[in-house]
Design an enzyme around this catalytic site. Structure first.
Site, PDB file in Angstrom:
ATOM      1  CG  ASP A  99      -2.081   0.949   1.143  1.00  0.00           C
ATOM      2  OD1 ASP A  99      -2.267   1.561   0.076  1.00  0.00           O
ATOM      3  OD2 ASP A  99      -2.799   1.097   2.153  1.00  0.00           O
ATOM      4  CE  LYS A 100      -0.962   6.907  -2.045  1.00  0.00           C
ATOM      5  NZ  LYS A 100      -1.513   8.234  -2.415  1.00  0.00           N
ATOM      6  CG  HIS A 101      -0.828   7.278   4.545  1.00  0.00           C
ATOM      7  ND1 HIS A 101      -2.200   7.222   4.582  1.00  0.00           N
ATOM      8  CD2 HIS A 101      -0.487   8.362   5.266  1.00  0.00           C
ATOM      9  CE1 HIS A 101      -2.667   8.209   5.322  1.00  0.00           C
ATOM     10  NE2 HIS A 101      -1.638   8.921   5.753  1.00  0.00           N
ATOM     11  CB  SER A 102      -0.608  10.680   0.171  1.00  0.00           C
ATOM     12  OG  SER A 102      -0.522  12.079   0.034  1.00  0.00           O
ATOM     13  CB  THR A 152      -8.667   8.424  -1.439  1.00  0.00           C
ATOM     14  OG1 THR A 152      -7.390   9.006  -1.669  1.00  0.00           O
ATOM     15  CG2 THR A 152      -8.888   7.299  -2.424  1.00  0.00           C
ATOM     16  NE  ARG A 203      -1.578  13.930  18.204  1.00  0.00           N
ATOM     17  CZ  ARG A 203      -1.453  13.481  16.945  1.00  0.00           C
ATOM     18  NH1 ARG A 203      -2.048  12.368  16.569  1.00  0.00           N
ATOM     19  NH2 ARG A 203      -0.718  14.125  16.072  1.00  0.00           N
ATOM     20  CB  SER A 246      -1.604   9.468  14.465  1.00  0.00           C
ATOM     21  OG  SER A 246      -2.835   9.656  13.839  1.00  0.00           O
ATOM     22  CE  LYS A 271      -4.844   7.150  11.318  1.00  0.00           C
ATOM     23  NZ  LYS A 271      -5.211   8.550  11.463  1.00  0.00           N
ATOM     24  CE  LYS A 272      -2.730   3.838   4.515  1.00  0.00           C
ATOM     25  NZ  LYS A 272      -3.285   3.396   3.272  1.00  0.00           N
TER      26      LYS A 272
HETATM   27  N1  URA Z   1      -3.036  12.425   9.954  1.00  0.00           N
HETATM   28  C1  URA Z   1      -3.232  11.439  10.870  1.00  0.00           C
HETATM   29  O1  URA Z   1      -3.822  10.418  10.577  1.00  0.00           O
HETATM   30  N2  URA Z   1      -2.741  11.640  12.113  1.00  0.00           N
HETATM   31  C2  URA Z   1      -2.066  12.740  12.481  1.00  0.00           C
HETATM   32  O2  URA Z   1      -1.641  12.843  13.622  1.00  0.00           O
HETATM   33  C3  URA Z   1      -1.883  13.748  11.529  1.00  0.00           C
HETATM   34  C4  URA Z   1      -2.382  13.564  10.255  1.00  0.00           C
END
Ligand code: URA
Length: 439
Positions: free
Chosen positions: A82-85, A122, A170, A185, A189-190
């Site tokens: 996968d990719k995350h941006s 997305t 936060r 964070s 999730k990823k």
């Molecule tokens: N995106 C996230 O998912 N977490 C953060 O802390 C900042 C941006």
């Protein structure tokens, strides 16, 4: 263990153990740690920071507060990648990258988000496809990944629940801007998607989430290091967000651009360079390509043969979208009733975009949210952006505005004009990719 002792230890600058971080993450998720303690912990970390070991431990602890997907039982014949941006304006990469990777032998269970602030999401883009189920049940999600090689869906409540609460706290205690906390964070999730390899696209520039190039760079380094420490080989690219990446910004409009890209009808070179480079990184990290030139050749073949387009079509169909979306996208995607061209009024070179303001203009048109619960208008936005450095003269189309009313279009035109600079001299050319970062 006592929460206040863990907070005190971090407040005084000591390193927390894996057990302490696990205890705290679990307490955030199950509510046994109070709101005041969560906020105090965030502030202690904000000032004293987490080192890479602590950050990896917190990432895994937050990931493990929810479901961690497993793919082994499906016996997939390729790696799960996968990719995350960090997000930007006109960042439509995921819609092409997922199918391209699938066509090259990868399996892409992509959990994506909604638009945040001035950046598009997305999930919002995909929701502009009629019938597309962006929150399918687990069975359909797995089936789609297996059959199409790619499924792009939204986050479920079972994924890293500690992060949901921690991020919300936060957000209201001025503790978002900490590299360690952002890293944990994003990665909690990823990594819950059970990946074999990941590539991270960290944007730098005036439309990026991080305020300076150096901070974007530090985030990229932190993510590559922590994800790799946590067992998921990861590299990162620092890419330019001083102009919209695609030629469009807006939900249905960007989907249309992605479909044209996948059909090889209209390929924006800058978008292609970034998409292919990100794909190449993860193809190499996961062993699907031996080097960059092999990866690029595979990707070009996936595009030219129509296999990437076919993967996108399969994903859309499997998740409930129209079977002929690729053949007749315009007859399915919603279109705005008003289209207004933005024309140059002077001679010169397009020398800068205020990219964040452009993203906010999309929000103002109704294409993004100012409140979390708001519904958005998928039809609106911009297309036809010119790249920086383009020579223009009076009357040259600079972009088109898609709006739901004449009044909205006029306001967006004003915002667009205030977001660009035309100068007598061409700007220095800026690369689309600044740097590659590995752990
Ligand atoms: N995106 C996230 O998912 N977490 C953060 O802390 C900042 C941006």
């Amino acid at each position: 263990m006592l929460p206040q002792e863990i907070i005190r230890k971090k407040r005084d600058g000591s390193k927390l153990s894996t057990d302490e971080l696990r205890y705290f993450a679990q307490g955030i998720a199950d509510g046994s740690i109070t709101e005041g303690q969560v906020a105090a912990f965030a502030m202690a970390v904000f000032f004293q920071h987490l080192d890479a070991d602590e950050c990896a431990a917190l990432t895994l602890a937050m990931r493990d507060t929810g479901e961690v997907m497993e793919w082994a039982s499906l016996n997939l014949p390729g790696p799960v990648i996968d990719k995350h941006s960090t997000g930007g304006v006109g960042d439509v990469v995921s819609l092409m990258l997922g199918p391209l990777l699938a066509a090259c032998g990868g399996y892409v269970p992509m959990i994506s988000g909604r638009g945040l602030g001035h950046t598009g999401g997305t999930l919002d883009k995909l929701d502009s496809i009629p019938g597309y189920q962006s929150t399918p049940d687990n069975g359909l999600f797995r089936h789609t990944v297996q059959q199409a090689g790619v499924a792009i869906i939204g986050q479920t409540a079972c994924l890293a629940p500690a992060d949901k609460r921690f991020y919300a706290t936060r957000d209201i205690t001025a503790t978002v801007e900490n590299i360690g906390l952002i890293t944990a964070s994003i990665l909690s999730k990823k990594l819950a998607a059970g990946l074999d390899a990941l590539v991270m696209d960290v944007k730098a520039g005036n439309g990026a989430f991080m305020p300076t190039y150096e901070e974007s760079r530090r985030l990229a380094q932190s993510i590559a290091e922590v994800a790799s420490k946590a067992g998921t080989p990861t590299t990162a690219l620092l890419t330019d967000m001083n102009q919209p990446l695609a030629a469009s910004a807006g939900n249905a409009i960007e989907v249309l651009e992605a479909i044209r890209f996948l059909k090889n009808e209209c390929v924006n070179e800058r978008l292609k360079e970034v998409t292919f480079a990100l794909c190449s990184e993860v193809l190499q990290t996961s062993g699907l390509a031996r080097n960059d030139s092999e990866a690029l050749a595979k990707l070009q073949q996936a595009l030219d043969s129509g296999q990437a387009a076919e993967r996108f079509a399969l994903m859309v169909r499997s998740l409930g979208g129209p079977a002929d979306l690729m053949e007749r996208p315009e007859s399915h995607l919603p279109a705005a009733p008003v289209i207004l061209p933005a024309l140059a009024e002077e001679e010169g070179y397009l020398s800068s975009y205020h990219t964040r303001s452009l993203g906010l203009a999309v929000v103002q048109l109704g294409g993004g949210r100012t409140r979390a619960e708001q519904t958005i208008d998928h039809r609106v936005g911009f297309d036809g952006f010119l790249p920086l450095g383009h020579k223009v003269s009076p009357g040259t189309p600079l972009a088109r505005i898609h709006a739901r009313s004449e009044d909205d279009a006029r306001l967006a035109l004003q915002a667009f004009k205030e977001s660009i600079v035309i100068s007598p001299e061409p700007p220095e050319s800026a690369p689309a990719i600044y740097e590659r970062i590995s752990s």
